[in-house]
Design a protein around this motif. Structure first.
Motif, short mmCIF file in Angstrom:
data_model
loop_
_atom_site.label_atom_id
_atom_site.label_comp_id
_atom_site.label_asym_id
_atom_site.label_seq_id
_atom_site.Cartn_x
_atom_site.Cartn_y
_atom_site.Cartn_z
N THR A 183 73.42 -14.91 5.73
CA THR A 183 73.36 -16.20 5.03
C THR A 183 71.90 -16.62 4.80
O THR A 183 71.56 -17.16 3.74
CB THR A 183 74.10 -17.27 5.85
OG1 THR A 183 75.48 -16.90 5.96
CG2 THR A 183 74.00 -18.64 5.18
N ALA A 212 70.62 -14.82 1.80
CA ALA A 212 71.19 -15.40 0.58
C ALA A 212 70.54 -16.74 0.26
O ALA A 212 70.25 -17.06 -0.91
CB ALA A 212 72.70 -15.55 0.72
N TRP A 258 76.89 -22.76 -4.63
CA TRP A 258 76.98 -22.19 -3.28
C TRP A 258 78.35 -22.57 -2.71
O TRP A 258 78.68 -23.74 -2.60
CB TRP A 258 75.85 -22.73 -2.38
CG TRP A 258 75.87 -22.12 -1.00
CD1 TRP A 258 76.73 -22.43 0.02
CD2 TRP A 258 75.02 -21.09 -0.51
NE1 TRP A 258 76.46 -21.65 1.12
CE2 TRP A 258 75.41 -20.83 0.82
CE3 TRP A 258 73.96 -20.37 -1.06
CZ2 TRP A 258 74.77 -19.87 1.61
CZ3 TRP A 258 73.34 -19.42 -0.28
CH2 TRP A 258 73.73 -19.18 1.04
N SER A 265 80.91 -21.99 0.55
CA SER A 265 81.19 -21.48 1.89
C SER A 265 82.67 -21.19 1.97
O SER A 265 83.50 -22.11 1.98
CB SER A 265 80.78 -22.52 2.95
OG SER A 265 79.38 -22.73 2.93
N ASP A 276 79.69 -17.30 0.29
CA ASP A 276 79.17 -17.06 1.62
C ASP A 276 80.27 -16.91 2.65
O ASP A 276 81.20 -17.73 2.71
CB ASP A 276 78.24 -18.22 2.02
CG ASP A 276 77.56 -17.98 3.37
OD1 ASP A 276 77.07 -16.86 3.59
OD2 ASP A 276 77.54 -18.91 4.18
N ASP A 277 80.19 -15.85 3.45
CA ASP A 277 81.05 -15.65 4.62
C ASP A 277 82.51 -15.43 4.21
O ASP A 277 83.42 -16.15 4.64
CB ASP A 277 80.94 -16.83 5.58
CG ASP A 277 81.41 -16.48 6.99
OD1 ASP A 277 81.45 -15.28 7.32
OD2 ASP A 277 81.73 -17.41 7.75
N THR A 334 78.39 -12.64 0.77
CA THR A 334 78.03 -12.29 2.14
C THR A 334 79.32 -12.13 2.95
O THR A 334 80.22 -12.95 2.85
CB THR A 334 77.13 -13.35 2.80
OG1 THR A 334 77.91 -14.49 3.16
CG2 THR A 334 76.01 -13.77 1.87
#
Length: 858
Positions: free
Chosen positions: A196, A199, A217, A219, A267-268, A295
């Motif tokens: 993260t 990124a 972005w 999550s 992300d994630d 990610t």
């Protein structure tokens, strides 16, 4: 947790006993015996908290002690309520004897409960003695040594190590993207390796920001829904509309991105179940060199999302020297990341070597050492404990061991504060103000003579950030943190400990603290012990609360914290508020962004213990009830952005304990029921004051010196939005502003010339200055100071000042200490170095050795 609860309770108990009029006399003997036993036991607690993980029996003993402490705290609170009721009765000319006959059942029941608690605490004390056998000096346990605190600025999360080459590689892929198709990049690796962070470094890069028309972005996390992902994307695009179907949401996203180049960071990512990615990807435009960065810990997921081998980035473990550099930047910020202490480097390098190059583990160990004395003995003790954690069966990774050690080394009060994060959902952006107010209301913030409660709360928050357990998300122009988050591995730790310590527990289990996200199970659980219920919604989201749930949480007799911000009730609000009035222990009530509140019912007059009331952004609120001036314990009152509020009730000056007052609107002399500007004089504890002034007649000629009486005031905001008075600028110019101000914000200032008192002589301690919107064209002659007197301002924001005609060179000479700078929409500001700062986004620019300056220009 146990040591934190006991320490906090003992401190409150000692304070209560010192005030003889606040505790029922007949219980004093039992309270004194309890206090003595608990103070004796404090010496056991730090060692016991660590050792109980390895000893099941000791763990049960500590669990029993924790429950007794909660029970004793509830009894003390009930006694204080009884005293308040008696004093109210006496003030009305009622019963004047030490007690009334109606109190006999309560006295008998309470006496028996205290006797039983003291008996059980005595047995636990003996059990702990046999387990831990502490050193005894002259028959007394030596008092635990108080941790020495080393003050330092909040660690700057932008200090990263070893990512420069990684960022250049990823940026190269982005800039080489084909105009047709969608470039997909995967950042893959184990938890704590810095996926993260890599990124974020790319996402926030100025060249990347300039390259793309839109950036988003998202999550994703483990508990996502397809709709939540799309709503998150739309929020990034400035759309917070509610109620659309998933298909309509996707069509909106397509329309926003059509013909644009865009970058999305997912992300994630943990799962591709239910085909959410296929549907989302098919709905995205595929032209203009757009890209997606993913990610994840799972390479197969990245491949299924379209990442080809040539676009995989696998972060490497930090080298030994990179690891040591990162550790030093965190552990020795005052020395600019240099270890200048004899003997500490060998111990430090030994610990860093055991972190195996994992950034998260290194940051955790560095955060511990940052807050410890630079003592070889102390460092060796931490190193030994780290080795023990690495060898423990329950720690299967170096990251887990380092984070567990971080928790173990927290002072007792910070453990309680840290466990509050367990309530928040995964990947939640958390308001710092909500946290600090919660801590204050539950008594987690230590009370110290001469320290304001909000100052102590800020210290607690900074303590967790400095230990790298909490990460900044959004900062103000002054560099102060507004919102934060925690790493998912940190969240795993805090949830595990909070569950074990019964601080907050999973759904379906009786709990003392809940998120409104979990309120759908309130009906089926025992909530008699509930102490805190908080809204954890994201911007643009709303809690929908049914009538049964609303009534259920209003039955929680020991509730201290009720935050129902951003909520819509299916029942009539007056019905709910009448029930809220029965929460006699309530200390924090937030109705922020709750609609449609028009007024408060009389039942809420009973909230005599209320410390914090937040009704900001309640746009339909018309009046505050007169009884609010009788809530003597109020410390924080926020009535900002209440557009329909007619006035603040007369008599607000009686609230002499107020430390924060935001949204104060002084009434004109013709408003007989409204609070005048002069009433601020008696609020001598005010540290933060937000004023909204629209007319010159709201400040009388004899009220110009009012603010000078506020000796504690450090943060002042003057907002003149919607002003239409010709004399308002002249009135503001005549104000007497306290010299000790640290931060000043002027919004929609009506005059063309800055107020005379805005100069480095009148405000010698000012560190942060923000001027936004309004008619300001020139600074007064005193603003520029002289050779001997210059501004000490460290952060400056000038925003939307279309008429400001000053020379930037002159401004920079008058403010030589500026470190953070935000300039936007000031087209007439002459000599501004646009070529250095650029027109879009932000960058860091050095104006002196080691001083980063964040500059935003338009």
């Amino acid at each position: 947790m146990a040591d934190g609860v006991v320490s906090v309770f003992v401190e409150k108990l000692v304070n209560a006993l010192a005030d003889q009029g606040r505790v029922i006399f007949e219980f004093q003997e039992q309270f004194e015996r309890m206090k003595t036993q608990l103070q004796f036991m404090q010496s056991f607690l730090k060692d016991a908290d660590r050792r109980k993980r390895k000893n099941e029996t000791l763990c049960k003993v500590m669990d029993g002690l924790r429950e007794l402490i909660y029970d004793a705290e509830d009894i003390l609170a009930e006694c204080e309520i009884r005293v308040q009721l008696r004093e109210t009765e006496i003030s009305k000319g009622g019963w004047s004897m030490p007690f009334s006959p109606s109190e006999l059942p309560f006295r008998s029941r309470t006496g028996n409960r205290l006797e039983e608690i003291n008996k059980r605490i005595g047995q636990i004390k003996e059990d702990m003695r046999s387990f831990l056998m502490p050193a005894i000096n002259g028959g007394q346990i030596s008092a635990p040594e108080e941790e020495q605190r080393w003050s330092s600025p909040v660690w700057d999360e932008n200090q990263i190590v070893g990512l420069e080459e990684d960022a250049m590689k990823i940026k190269g892929w982005l800039f080489q993207a084909n105009d047709y198709g969608l470039t997909t990049i995967g950042i893959v690796g184990m938890g704590g390796l810095g996926k993260t962070t890599a990124a974020q470094k790319v996402y926030n890069d100025r060249q990347v920001e300039d390259h793309f028309d839109r950036r988003m972005w998202v999550s994703v996390s483990q508990t996502f829904t397809e709709e939540e992902i799309m709503r998150s994307m739309l929020r990034n695009l400035g759309d917070v509309s509610m109620g659309d179907s998933p298909g309509e949401l996707l069509r909106k996203i397509h329309q926003y991105l059509l013909g644009k180049s865009y970058l999305i960071v997912m992300d994630d990512v943990w799962s591709l179940e239910n085909g959410w990615w296929t549907r989302l990807c098919n709905g995205l435009p595929k032209k203009n060199g757009s890209s997606i960065i993913i990610t994840t810990r799972n390479e197969d997921i990245a491949r299924k999302m379209g990442v080809v081998e040539a676009r995989f980035h696998r972060p490497k473990f930090l080298t030994q020297e990179q690891s040591w550099s990162l550790f030093c930047k965190i552990a020795f910020p005052a020395n600019r990341g240099e270890c200048n202490y004899t003997g500490l480097e060998d111990v430090g390098r030994e610990m860093v070597g055991k972190c195996g190059g994992l950034p998260l583990a290194i940051k955790a160990i560095g955060g511990i050492m940052r807050c410890k004395r630079p003592s070889l003995v102390e460092w060796k003790r931490i190193a030994d404990n780290f080795s023990d954690e690495l060898a423990a069966e329950n720690n299967d990774s170096v990251v887990g061991a380092s984070l567990q050690l971080s928790y173990d080394e927290l002072p007792a009060h910070l453990k309680s504060c840290f466990l509050c994060f367990a309530v928040y959902p995964e990947d939640c952006t958390i308001s710092k103000d909500q946290l600090i107010r919660w801590w204050f209301a539950e008594g987690f913030v230590p009370e110290r003579n001469g320290r304001l409660a909000i100052e102590s709360g800020e210290d607690c928050f900074t303590g967790l950030v400095n230990r790298c357990l909490v990460e900044a998300v959004d900062k103000s122009y002054s560099g102060k943190i507004n919102t934060c988050k925690i790493h998912d591995l940190v969240r795993d730790l805090v949830i595990r400990i909070a569950k074990k310590e019964a601080f907050c527990t999973p759904e379906g289990v009786p709990s003392r603290r809940l998120s409104l996200k979990s309120s759908n199970c309130v009906k089926s659980r025992s909530i008699s012990k509930l102490r805190a219920l908080l809204s954890t919604t994201k911007t643009g989201e709303t809690n929908i609360l049914s009538s049964s749930i609303a009534k259920k949480f209003c039955e929680c007799q020991y509730l201290r914290v009720l935050d129902v911000s951003r909520s819509v009730f299916e029942t009539h609000l007056n019905e709910v508020f009448c029930l809220v009035g029965s929460l006699k222990h309530l200390r924090y009530l937030s109705l922020r962004h709750t609609h449609p509140i028009v007024h408060f019912p009389h039942s809420m007059e009973k909230l005599k213990n209320l410390r914090i009331l937040d009704v900001s952004y309640c746009h339909n609120l018309r009046t505050l009830p007169p009884y609010i001036t009788a809530l003597e314990k109020l410390t924080i009152l926020d009535v900002s952005n209440c557009g329909s509020l007619k006035y603040i009730p007369k008599g607000l000056g009686k609230l002499s304990n107020l430390q924060v007052l935001i949204g104060f609107r002084p009434s004109k002399s013709s408003c007989l029921d409204g609070c005048r500007f002069a009433e601020l004089k008696s609020m001598t504890q005010l540290k933060i004051l937000g004023l909204r002034i629209t007319q010159g007649e709201e400040i009388g000629d004899n009220e110009m010196g009012t603010l000078s009486h506020l000796r504690q005031l450090q943060f002042l905001t003057i907002d003149c939005i919607d002003s239409y008075s010709n004399d308002l600028g002249m009135k503001l110019d005549r104000l007497s502003v306290p010299q000790q101000l640290h931060e000043l914000s002027l919004k929609f200032f009506p005059g063309e010339l800055s107020p005379t008192w805005l100069n480095p002589t009148s405000l010698p301690h000012l560190q942060y200055l923000s001027i936004s919107s309004g008619n300001l064209a020139h600074m007064n002659s005193l603003f520029w100071g002289n050779e001997r007197t210059v501004w000490k301002i460290e952060s400056l924001m000038l925003e939307s000042l279309s008429s400001l005609e000053e020379d930037w060179t002159r401004v920079s000479l008058a403010m030589p200490s500026v470190k953070l700078l935000s300039i936007s929409w000031c087209p007439k500001l002459r000599s501004f170095p646009v070529e250095d700062f650029g027109f879009r986004g932000g960058m860091w620019r050095k104006l002196g050795p080691g001083f980063p300056v964040e500059a935003l220009t338009d």
